[in-house]
Design a protein around this motif. Structure first.
Motif, PDB file in Angstrom:
ATOM      1  N   ARG B 261       0.854  -1.186   0.000  1.00 54.60           N
ATOM      2  CA  ARG B 261       0.000   0.000   0.000  1.00 54.60           C
ATOM      3  C   ARG B 261       0.893   1.240   0.000  1.00 54.60           C
ATOM      4  O   ARG B 261       1.718   1.410   0.879  1.00 54.60           O
ATOM      5  CB  ARG B 261      -0.876  -0.039   1.245  1.00 54.60           C
ATOM      6  CG  ARG B 261      -1.876   1.065   1.311  1.00 54.60           C
ATOM      7  CD  ARG B 261      -2.934   0.755   2.376  1.00 54.60           C
ATOM      8  NE  ARG B 261      -3.414   1.991   2.957  1.00 54.60           N
ATOM      9  CZ  ARG B 261      -3.175   2.374   4.204  1.00 54.60           C
ATOM     10  NH1 ARG B 261      -2.496   1.609   5.027  1.00 54.60           N
ATOM     11  NH2 ARG B 261      -3.634   3.519   4.640  1.00 54.60           N
ATOM     12  N   LEU B 262       0.679   2.095  -1.003  1.00 50.57           N
ATOM     13  CA  LEU B 262       1.580   3.231  -1.224  1.00 50.57           C
ATOM     14  C   LEU B 262       1.056   4.470  -0.497  1.00 50.57           C
ATOM     15  O   LEU B 262       0.404   5.328  -1.074  1.00 50.57           O
ATOM     16  CB  LEU B 262       1.708   3.483  -2.722  1.00 50.57           C
ATOM     17  CG  LEU B 262       2.845   4.395  -3.182  1.00 50.57           C
ATOM     18  CD1 LEU B 262       4.204   3.929  -2.700  1.00 50.57           C
ATOM     19  CD2 LEU B 262       2.833   4.494  -4.708  1.00 50.57           C
ATOM     20  N   LEU B 263       1.395   4.545   0.776  1.00 57.73           N
ATOM     21  CA  LEU B 263       0.896   5.613   1.638  1.00 57.73           C
ATOM     22  C   LEU B 263       1.230   7.035   1.149  1.00 57.73           C
ATOM     23  O   LEU B 263       0.374   7.930   1.225  1.00 57.73           O
ATOM     24  CB  LEU B 263       1.421   5.372   3.058  1.00 57.73           C
ATOM     25  CG  LEU B 263       0.682   6.017   4.212  1.00 57.73           C
ATOM     26  CD1 LEU B 263      -0.802   5.701   4.164  1.00 57.73           C
ATOM     27  CD2 LEU B 263       1.279   5.529   5.535  1.00 57.73           C
ATOM     28  N   PRO B 264       2.460   7.284   0.631  1.00 58.12           N
ATOM     29  CA  PRO B 264       2.739   8.654   0.160  1.00 58.12           C
ATOM     30  C   PRO B 264       1.761   9.109  -0.932  1.00 58.12           C
ATOM     31  O   PRO B 264       1.346  10.268  -0.956  1.00 58.12           O
ATOM     32  CB  PRO B 264       4.166   8.556  -0.390  1.00 58.12           C
ATOM     33  CG  PRO B 264       4.765   7.387   0.301  1.00 58.12           C
ATOM     34  CD  PRO B 264       3.638   6.407   0.505  1.00 58.12           C
ATOM     35  N   ALA B 265       1.401   8.191  -1.821  1.00 62.20           N
ATOM     36  CA  ALA B 265       0.464   8.542  -2.900  1.00 62.20           C
ATOM     37  C   ALA B 265      -0.914   8.836  -2.331  1.00 62.20           C
ATOM     38  O   ALA B 265      -1.621   9.756  -2.772  1.00 62.20           O
ATOM     39  CB  ALA B 265       0.384   7.415  -3.924  1.00 62.20           C
ATOM     40  N   GLN B 266      -1.312   8.052  -1.341  1.00 62.12           N
ATOM     41  CA  GLN B 266      -2.620   8.273  -0.729  1.00 62.12           C
ATOM     42  C   GLN B 266      -2.696   9.650  -0.071  1.00 62.12           C
ATOM     43  O   GLN B 266      -3.635  10.414  -0.279  1.00 62.12           O
ATOM     44  CB  GLN B 266      -2.878   7.173   0.297  1.00 62.12           C
ATOM     45  CG  GLN B 266      -4.280   7.199   0.878  1.00 62.12           C
ATOM     46  CD  GLN B 266      -4.447   6.119   1.933  1.00 62.12           C
ATOM     47  OE1 GLN B 266      -3.948   5.001   1.774  1.00 62.12           O
ATOM     48  NE2 GLN B 266      -5.136   6.452   3.008  1.00 62.12           N
ATOM     49  N   LYS B 267      -1.656   9.968   0.701  1.00 56.80           N
ATOM     50  CA  LYS B 267      -1.639  11.253   1.415  1.00 56.80           C
ATOM     51  C   LYS B 267      -1.567  12.422   0.442  1.00 56.80           C
ATOM     52  O   LYS B 267      -2.306  13.404   0.560  1.00 56.80           O
ATOM     53  CB  LYS B 267      -0.433  11.319   2.352  1.00 56.80           C
ATOM     54  CG  LYS B 267      -0.532  10.422   3.555  1.00 56.80           C
ATOM     55  CD  LYS B 267       0.749  10.559   4.385  1.00 56.80           C
ATOM     56  CE  LYS B 267       0.647   9.816   5.697  1.00 56.80           C
ATOM     57  NZ  LYS B 267       1.240  10.564   6.801  1.00 56.80           N
ATOM     58  N   ALA B 268      -0.635  12.351  -0.509  1.00 52.76           N
ATOM     59  CA  ALA B 268      -0.435  13.463  -1.445  1.00 52.76           C
ATOM     60  C   ALA B 268      -1.653  13.623  -2.344  1.00 52.76           C
ATOM     61  O   ALA B 268      -2.111  14.743  -2.599  1.00 52.76           O
ATOM     62  CB  ALA B 268       0.824  13.213  -2.279  1.00 52.76           C
ATOM     63  N   GLY B 269      -2.187  12.503  -2.811  1.00 58.18           N
ATOM     64  CA  GLY B 269      -3.316  12.544  -3.729  1.00 58.18           C
ATOM     65  C   GLY B 269      -4.567  13.121  -3.096  1.00 58.18           C
ATOM     66  O   GLY B 269      -5.246  13.978  -3.670  1.00 58.18           O
ATOM     67  N   GLU B 270      -4.865  12.661  -1.892  1.00 60.88           N
ATOM     68  CA  GLU B 270      -6.061  13.164  -1.191  1.00 60.88           C
ATOM     69  C   GLU B 270      -5.988  14.676  -1.016  1.00 60.88           C
ATOM     70  O   GLU B 270      -6.959  15.400  -1.252  1.00 60.88           O
ATOM     71  CB  GLU B 270      -6.168  12.525   0.206  1.00 60.88           C
ATOM     72  CG  GLU B 270      -6.928  11.221   0.221  1.00 60.88           C
ATOM     73  CD  GLU B 270      -6.914  10.543   1.598  1.00 60.88           C
ATOM     74  OE1 GLU B 270      -6.517  11.190   2.598  1.00 60.88           O
ATOM     75  OE2 GLU B 270      -7.291   9.354   1.645  1.00 60.88           O
ATOM     76  N   ARG B 271      -4.811  15.130  -0.609  1.00 59.90           N
ATOM     77  CA  ARG B 271      -4.638  16.552  -0.345  1.00 59.90           C
ATOM     78  C   ARG B 271      -4.770  17.377  -1.632  1.00 59.90           C
ATOM     79  O   ARG B 271      -5.427  18.419  -1.656  1.00 59.90           O
ATOM     80  CB  ARG B 271      -3.263  16.775   0.280  1.00 59.90           C
ATOM     81  CG  ARG B 271      -3.074  18.153   0.796  1.00 59.90           C
ATOM     82  CD  ARG B 271      -1.761  18.252   1.522  1.00 59.90           C
ATOM     83  NE  ARG B 271      -1.783  19.405   2.395  1.00 59.90           N
ATOM     84  CZ  ARG B 271      -0.738  19.775   3.128  1.00 59.90           C
ATOM     85  NH1 ARG B 271       0.363  19.088   3.114  1.00 59.90           N
ATOM     86  NH2 ARG B 271      -0.828  20.846   3.893  1.00 59.90           N
ATOM     87  N   GLY B 277     -10.530  20.674  -5.489  1.00 61.54           N
ATOM     88  CA  GLY B 277     -11.982  20.523  -5.517  1.00 61.54           C
ATOM     89  C   GLY B 277     -12.458  19.608  -6.642  1.00 61.54           C
ATOM     90  O   GLY B 277     -13.499  19.836  -7.243  1.00 61.54           O
ATOM     91  N   VAL B 278     -11.655  18.574  -6.921  1.00 61.72           N
ATOM     92  CA  VAL B 278     -12.050  17.629  -7.970  1.00 61.72           C
ATOM     93  C   VAL B 278     -12.221  16.227  -7.385  1.00 61.72           C
ATOM     94  O   VAL B 278     -11.649  15.905  -6.344  1.00 61.72           O
ATOM     95  CB  VAL B 278     -11.011  17.567  -9.124  1.00 61.72           C
ATOM     96  CG1 VAL B 278     -10.891  18.912  -9.831  1.00 61.72           C
ATOM     97  CG2 VAL B 278      -9.644  17.097  -8.632  1.00 61.72           C
ATOM     98  N   SER B 279     -13.052  15.437  -8.057  1.00 64.48           N
ATOM     99  CA  SER B 279     -13.189  14.034  -7.676  1.00 64.48           C
ATOM    100  C   SER B 279     -12.623  13.184  -8.816  1.00 64.48           C
ATOM    101  O   SER B 279     -12.265  13.700  -9.875  1.00 64.48           O
ATOM    102  CB  SER B 279     -14.654  13.696  -7.428  1.00 64.48           C
ATOM    103  OG  SER B 279     -15.370  13.873  -8.636  1.00 64.48           O
ATOM    104  N   HIS B 280     -12.562  11.876  -8.585  1.00 62.84           N
ATOM    105  CA  HIS B 280     -11.942  10.991  -9.578  1.00 62.84           C
ATOM    106  C   HIS B 280     -12.613  11.088 -10.944  1.00 62.84           C
ATOM    107  O   HIS B 280     -11.952  11.007 -11.973  1.00 62.84           O
ATOM    108  CB  HIS B 280     -11.935   9.550  -9.065  1.00 62.84           C
ATOM    109  CG  HIS B 280     -11.035   9.372  -7.888  1.00 62.84           C
ATOM    110  ND1 HIS B 280     -11.484   9.468  -6.590  1.00 62.84           N
ATOM    111  CD2 HIS B 280      -9.700   9.151  -7.812  1.00 62.84           C
ATOM    112  CE1 HIS B 280     -10.467   9.297  -5.771  1.00 62.84           C
ATOM    113  NE2 HIS B 280      -9.365   9.105  -6.476  1.00 62.84           N
TER     114      HIS B 280
END
Ligand SMILES: [Zn+2]
Lengths: 134, 390
Positions: B261-271, B277-280
């Motif tokens: 699980r690539l935590l840096p991508a999760q954190k950076a991406g969410e932020r 103000g965009v969704s997937h």
């Protein structure tokens, strides 16, 4: 390019660890405050950031958390070892450490396999903790 | 609330390559200067307008030295008043966009130049002997850890174990990316590639094959950013920087909190997505660092394009290829276009060209919003940028 295998550059954090390995023990830091082990040895606990740390002799037992079979060596120094198994071992005490699995049959290694430390002398100063399947 | 200081990209440039090597004869700094000049001129600016300089490189000693912005600023003959030499590996340039954006919003600089250059292929300087066996690496390098591929292989092995991901799943990514490269005349590898070709290529570090790995090439690229207000006077089509995020979790792969699980991508991406103000469903195009096929799979999951563990299904059936439902790595990526050590720069350049409708045969029709995500180190760092047609 040098064909001598790289040896650890031992520093103040790691001296007790390598010294223990030389004597056939696996000693890793144990935190006097949070009670957790950690690896690699640091001067501050990565769990609770206490500096109340002591080296503790651990069981040397664990399991393969993940691994790779190197079909190409990490440089010419390791050419004669190919194929060899580099594995991330999860110790019974919790921490994970990188090592080698000593085996004649790399295909036998799998995630979750039980392993036990075995010490392999490199020279008078350095002995490596390797692991073998149990 | 808009105040005219919203950050925009106004210029991009990269150096031509042939067989993965620089065509132009210049030093590593010379190539940096040439792309810097091309990018500012594309924006209708001059190098003397640049007051913010950002760069990172694997420029040790001997070589241009470790004070990267200082060395480059001198070579360019500029005296920047905002500098950033953040080096978190291949994702550094996505982080640089974030830092330049903050500096521009703050009024700390007016024109920011982000540059990268590497002549690793021409020089044959790529270090295959592993990382120096000091500090944390004294517990990894002596065991013969193949770097960087071994760390990625360990993550792939773990992902396969936990979620049943297969080598075929990973090969889908390499094949789809090659199809994009075939539409890009500048890409290094354009010959046809099949899933079987990937699976039958040399095993490097199990479970990763040769064709799961990125290329080793030269490369130089530059990006120029300024404010929306300043861009009004420039002869270019600005691309807005709408959101950004960055994070890192470890250096040695053994310290990665969860190898599947690539935590840096999760954190950076969410932020980044929250800021923009965009969704997937708003994202028309993604450029994701593809040092190895597994890097892409882990990134897609962590960025939330699919659930953790479902990346294999997500990329199956060539969904990320030209004409597929999910246009990704449209230049041909690090796997097939170029990979000069730190590829994140080129993800950004490609996204900007797509959003300016300049991508020729590989143009993603109607692309308005792009997500760019870089990964650096050994799955160590991640930085995300959301770009939008202005
Ligand atoms: Zn503690």
């Amino acid at each position: 390019m040098s064909t001598e295998k790289p040896l650890p550059v031992i520093d103040h954090d790691s001296t007790p660890y390598w010294e223990a390995a030389r004597q056939g023990r696996l000693d890793i830091p144990l935190c006097g405050d949070c009670g957790k082990h950690h690896f690699y040895p640091r001067s501050v606990c990565p769990h609770c950031h206490s500096d109340n740390l002591d080296f503790d002799t651990v069981s040397g037992r664990g399991e393969v958390h993940t691994f790779t079979i190197a079909r190409r060596p990490a440089g010419p120094a390791f050419a004669d070892d190919v194929p060899y198994v580099v594995a991330l071992i999860e110790l019974e005490e919790g921490p994970r450490m990188m090592s080698r699995i000593q085996t004649g049959d790399p295909e036998k290694v799998h995630i979750g396999a039980k392993v036990e430390v075995t010490f392999v002398k490199a020279n008078d100063e350095v002995t490596f903790p390797y692991f073998k399947l149990t | 609330m808009k105040n005219g200081r919203e950050p925009v990209v106004v210029g991009v440039a990269d150096a031509p390559l042939e067989d993965g090597k620089f065509v132009t004869k210049a030093s590593v700094l010379g190539h940096a200067a040439l792309v810097a000049k091309a990018a500012v001129e594309e924006a209708g600016l001059k190098l003397s307008d640049v007051d913010g300089l950002l760069t990172a490189g694997m420029w040790g000693v001997p070589g241009p030295g470790q004070l990267a912005t200082v060395t480059l600023g001198e070579y360019l003959g500029i005296m920047p008043i905002f500098v950033d030499g953040t080096n978190i590996g291949g994702s550094a340039f996505e982080a640089h966009v974030a830092h330049a954006a903050m500096a521009l919003r703050e009024g700390y600089c007016e024109v920011a130049l982000i540059v990268y250059s590497s002549d690793q292929k021409s020089l044959r300087s790529r270090n295959l002997g592993g990382r120096p066996s000091v500090l944390s690496m004294q517990h990894e390098t002596p065991f013969g850890m193949p770097t960087p591929v071994g760390g990625y292989a360990m993550a792939a092995q773990r992902h396969m174990h936990e979620y049943g991901t297969t080598s075929e799943n990973l090969a889908e990514i390499a094949v789809a990316t090659r199809k994009w490269a075939q539409l890009n005349p500048e890409a290094t590898r354009r010959d046809p590639l099949s899933i079987d070709d990937v699976l039958s290529s040399t095993m490097i570090s199990e479970p990763l094959h040769l064709l799961d790995c990125c290329l080793v090439t030269d490369g130089a690229g530059a990006i120029v950013m300024t404010t929306a207000e300043r861009a009004k006077d420039l002869n270019t089509r600005p691309v807005a920087v709408k959101g950004y995020g960055e994070a890192h979790t470890h250096w040695a792969i053994g310290e990665m909190p969860d190898l599947a699980r690539l935590l840096p991508a999760q954190k950076a991406g969410e932020r980044a997505m929250k800021m923009a103000g965009v969704s997937h469903s708003d994202i028309d195009l993604v450029e994701i660092y593809d040092s190895f096929t597994i890097t892409v799979l882990l990134s897609l999951e962590a960025l939330g394009f699919c659930k953790i563990g479902e990346g294999g299904d997500f990329v199956s059936g060539q969904r990320t290829a030209p004409g597929g439902a999910f246009p990704m790595n449209t230049s041909g990526g690090g796997l097939s276009a170029l990979h000069p050590g730190m590829f994140g720069m080129f993800l950004l350049i490609e996204a900007v060209r797509q959003l300016r409708d300049e991508a020729g045969e590989r143009q993603v029709k109607g692309a308005e919003t792009a997500l760019v995500h870089g990964t650096g180190g050994t799955l160590s760092s991640g930085a995300t940028v959301i770009l939008q047609k202005d």
